[in-house]
Design a protein around this motif. Sequence first.
Motif, mmCIF file in Angstrom:
data_model
loop_
_atom_site.group_PDB
_atom_site.id
_atom_site.type_symbol
_atom_site.label_atom_id
_atom_site.label_comp_id
_atom_site.label_asym_id
_atom_site.label_seq_id
_atom_site.Cartn_x
_atom_site.Cartn_y
_atom_site.Cartn_z
ATOM 1 N N GLU A 247 -29.139 46.918 -13.984
ATOM 2 C CA GLU A 247 -29.299 48.032 -13.415
ATOM 3 C C GLU A 247 -29.249 48.388 -12.631
ATOM 4 O O GLU A 247 -29.326 49.520 -11.636
ATOM 5 N N LYS A 248 -29.349 46.923 -11.335
ATOM 6 C CA LYS A 248 -29.039 47.431 -10.065
ATOM 7 C C LYS A 248 -28.288 47.202 -9.472
ATOM 8 O O LYS A 248 -28.021 47.749 -8.236
ATOM 9 N N VAL A 249 -27.693 46.903 -10.194
ATOM 10 C CA VAL A 249 -26.053 46.887 -10.030
ATOM 11 C C VAL A 249 -24.897 48.174 -9.346
ATOM 12 O O VAL A 249 -25.369 48.913 -10.138
ATOM 13 N N SER A 250 -25.136 48.443 -8.149
ATOM 14 C CA SER A 250 -23.986 49.443 -8.076
ATOM 15 C C SER A 250 -23.056 50.541 -9.285
ATOM 16 O O SER A 250 -22.239 49.580 -9.514
ATOM 17 N N VAL A 251 -23.020 51.245 -9.112
ATOM 18 C CA VAL A 251 -23.005 52.094 -10.406
ATOM 19 C C VAL A 251 -20.681 51.793 -9.956
ATOM 20 O O VAL A 251 -20.048 51.532 -11.548
ATOM 21 N N ASP A 252 -20.130 51.675 -8.932
ATOM 22 C CA ASP A 252 -18.815 51.798 -9.133
ATOM 23 C C ASP A 252 -18.198 49.720 -9.412
ATOM 24 O O ASP A 252 -17.455 49.598 -9.231
ATOM 25 N N ARG A 253 -19.731 49.308 -9.048
ATOM 26 C CA ARG A 253 -19.179 47.720 -9.548
ATOM 27 C C ARG A 253 -19.506 47.125 -10.774
ATOM 28 O O ARG A 253 -19.340 46.312 -11.500
ATOM 29 N N ARG A 254 -20.640 48.343 -11.874
ATOM 30 C CA ARG A 254 -20.920 47.913 -12.941
ATOM 31 C C ARG A 254 -20.211 47.610 -13.600
ATOM 32 O O ARG A 254 -20.564 47.075 -14.689
ATOM 33 N N ALA A 255 -19.197 48.896 -13.836
ATOM 34 C CA ALA A 255 -18.045 48.072 -15.415
ATOM 35 C C ALA A 255 -17.813 46.586 -15.270
ATOM 36 O O ALA A 255 -17.150 46.186 -16.335
ATOM 37 N N GLU A 256 -17.282 46.182 -13.911
ATOM 38 C CA GLU A 256 -16.415 45.235 -13.634
ATOM 39 C C GLU A 256 -16.982 44.303 -13.629
ATOM 40 O O GLU A 256 -17.259 43.026 -15.011
#
Length: 831
Positions: A275-284
């Motif tokens: 949840e702390k991972v930024s949205v643009d990286r989350r999918a990867e």
Amino acid sequence: MAGGIYNHTEIEEKWQQVWASLRLFQDTQQLKAQQKEFLLFAFAYPSGSGLHVGHVESKTALDIKARFSRMNGKNVYFPVGWDAFGLPAENYAIKTGIHPVETTKAAINTFRQQIQRLGISYDWANETATNHPDYYRWTQWLFLQLYKKGLAYQGLGMVNWCPSCQTVLANEQVVNGKCERCDSLVEQRDLKQWYFKITEYKDELLTGLDDVDWPEPTRQQQRNWIGKAKGLAIDFSLEETGQKMTVWTKFWETVFGVTFVVIAPEAFNKMNLLEKVSVDRRAEVEKYLETAKHKTEEERRIGEKDKTGVLTGLTVINPVNGSKVPLFIADYVLMGVGTAVVMGVPAHDERDFAFAKKYNLPIKQVVTYTDQALDQAVRNGDQAVEAPGLLVNSGVFDGQEAWGDGKQAMADWMIKEGFADWQTTYKLRDWLISRQRYWGAPIPVVYDPEGQPHPVKEEHLPWVLPVDVDFKPTGESPLKSSKEFIERTERLYGVGWRPEFDTMDTFVDSSWYFLRYCDSRNKEKFADEQKLAHWLPVDLYLIGPEHIVLHLLYSRFFTKFLRDEGYLKVDEPFAKMRHQGMILGPDGKKMSKSKGNVINPDEIVEEFGADTLRVYEMFMGPLETDKPWDPRAVAGVYRFLRRVHGLVLDNKQQLQHHLDLKSSLPLQRKLHQTIRKATFNIPQLKFNTVISTMMELTNLWEEEKKTAGFLSNEDLLSFILLLAPFAPFLTEELYSLCFSGQEKNDEYRGVHVQSWPIFDPVLAQEENVNFAVQVNGKIRAQMQVEAGQAGEKDFVLKKAKELAEVKLWLEGKAIVKEIFVPGKIVSFVVR
RNA sequence: GCCGCGAUGGCGGAAUUGGUAGACGCGCGAGACUUAAAAUCUCGUUCUAGCAAUAGAGUGUGGGUUCGAUUCCCACCCGCGGCACCA
């Protein structure tokens, strides 16, 4: 020939029957005042193919020890039993439809017959088998005791799954990413399984190794398996949340060289960092976590060179210098090692280097090397070097020795500053015991309608393995197909209750059998405390090197647990252990049906007899080494036994004609030397040299016979007794012919209950002692000296100098040094 | 890569742990017995030279310690077993 021919078949069949009807060495579990000796042979799996020549070796070795100890007045317990649950019988059942109960019974019967034919003096009255409810009720009882103490627990986790055996495997049963049994690639599955908390005893499992008489390599391998490693846990922190991000390392002196931090996927999940991972990286990141989860062992292995990972976008702060570095997730970091978070120091670690190159991360040198080229390579980021050198770019620690003083100083400083502490890590994992198989002891657990596990009540033990089961593998436990099993559970525990359908790893059965041996017919307890206290620890355990890690570790764990529960008084179950080597085919390769190099012991017994087979296997070489089978050498041993048969009967005839016959002196001397050798070497299990000495004796006997030299009545008896542990049938026959101790309806007085002969050191001594005479380190002469004078230095030196061959080499030279070794050697150094 | 083990005649192996390397068995060679073969027995059998006495070399390789090394130390080669992304 005087005494007729050596008919091994007739002799052996006769005595086997006599011993059986006398019940010789049966029911030997009782406590006696004599010194006890508990001899243990590795629990055997009764395979359908019958006894192997390898079994014969180790069983015979222990049998000789057992017979020797009995003759020396010890109360010997030498039990036998069967590790009878397991996959082969079940797989056979799947193929043929024949129930494992049947095949196992048949296999055990075959083994029993073969072993009895060999004259192994097992105590059959106490025979056990793990598939008998009388046995496995106590295996289940042991589970319940562990459960009560929280040492048997259910855990959800990634488990090794063999798609071919359709079962979960313990880590130990996965070899190179493949199933130990069938070689299929092992997959990862998320399942709820039962574990034994062996890690509770990890430290004692390590220290206990210091107290046992085991081969050092074996202890070392156990230590390696437990894998204790001391390192430093350093608290990095997550910039985004301020959370601690503790890395574990053994090379903390390179902490100034950290350019990234890597976390294991499982640890990342556990810390809820997604949840702390930024949205643009989350999918990867999510995608990486998902693929990592389903990687097979094999894929992970292939991935060794190509390290995969994913950038989280999160930042970690290095406490030593406040530098900010990126956090990666990568599956080359293993859950369970240290903190599952690793600091990346690419300049001084091969794996970190590979990872940094792949993700184009900076490389920072913190150790310099005197080797210019090497130092340059590290500075340029061409190479990672893991070697001692001097610290650099490390603040106040510059110039101190990495791998040396600097290491200690850096640790002291970090601990004092409060951002690091010592932490020890272990390789040992808890023991996964659930198996989705039929032919094993059912796990004694039932589930209530809500799915909560409850232990089976002790009064319901044995929790019997149902019979109405379809063996066909479906990926689910075969026990699920048993109507009786479910009905039984509902009847005893209530409607809607379900039994645990998994069975226990057969290692559970086979890792406590030596305890049951102590009181194998007890109906009330797994064994009586007094009997356990009397017989334990096992005095000698003979076991193949293939059991070194798992079986021993598990057995030791159970022993320590039951000791803590008050049942046992010993800390370690096996006081002394030795290994037997493998018997290889005549081609020097491991015996296997496909290679066609298998020697069938039955055929050897048929052609040459059990005594020959026994003596040959003991004569092949040291017990612990691998040895190729030599069919021609078997015949040599047969010749030896036949010669013994002839010599003894010849000698007997002489004794009948000359009632006061005295032994010829050389023969008597050799006999006493042989007794001495056997008396010292048998306890050390050095059987091959004992046999060769007995051969020397018979060679001399043959020689003496030409000049009417024989053994006296008393000495002839000694000789037969010496050979008795090795060749029990032949010696029993010779004993009965020469010393007829057999009377009907009387107590057995055969050769195997006689006392071991005692050697007379005076009689064993040679008349003359041979000295070698050296001049400048080279042997130039041999010299006989009377035994009485062999210790007199001056006399011997003088005599040596007078020898013509020696004079020749001493002539015109000055003697610089004279060395005298009593009974061995005289050495002159000349110039 | 790490940990462990091992290497001795044609073969399996001995050598009291620093004191005569090759015991014992197998195999091989020669001989005896036999019409013959098998079985059995006798003698020989590390290599090189020699009829021989004898001399020299020799325990995976290269060094070292020692009067003396299969044995102890250092470096390596080969074979086997275990572990292996262990930070």
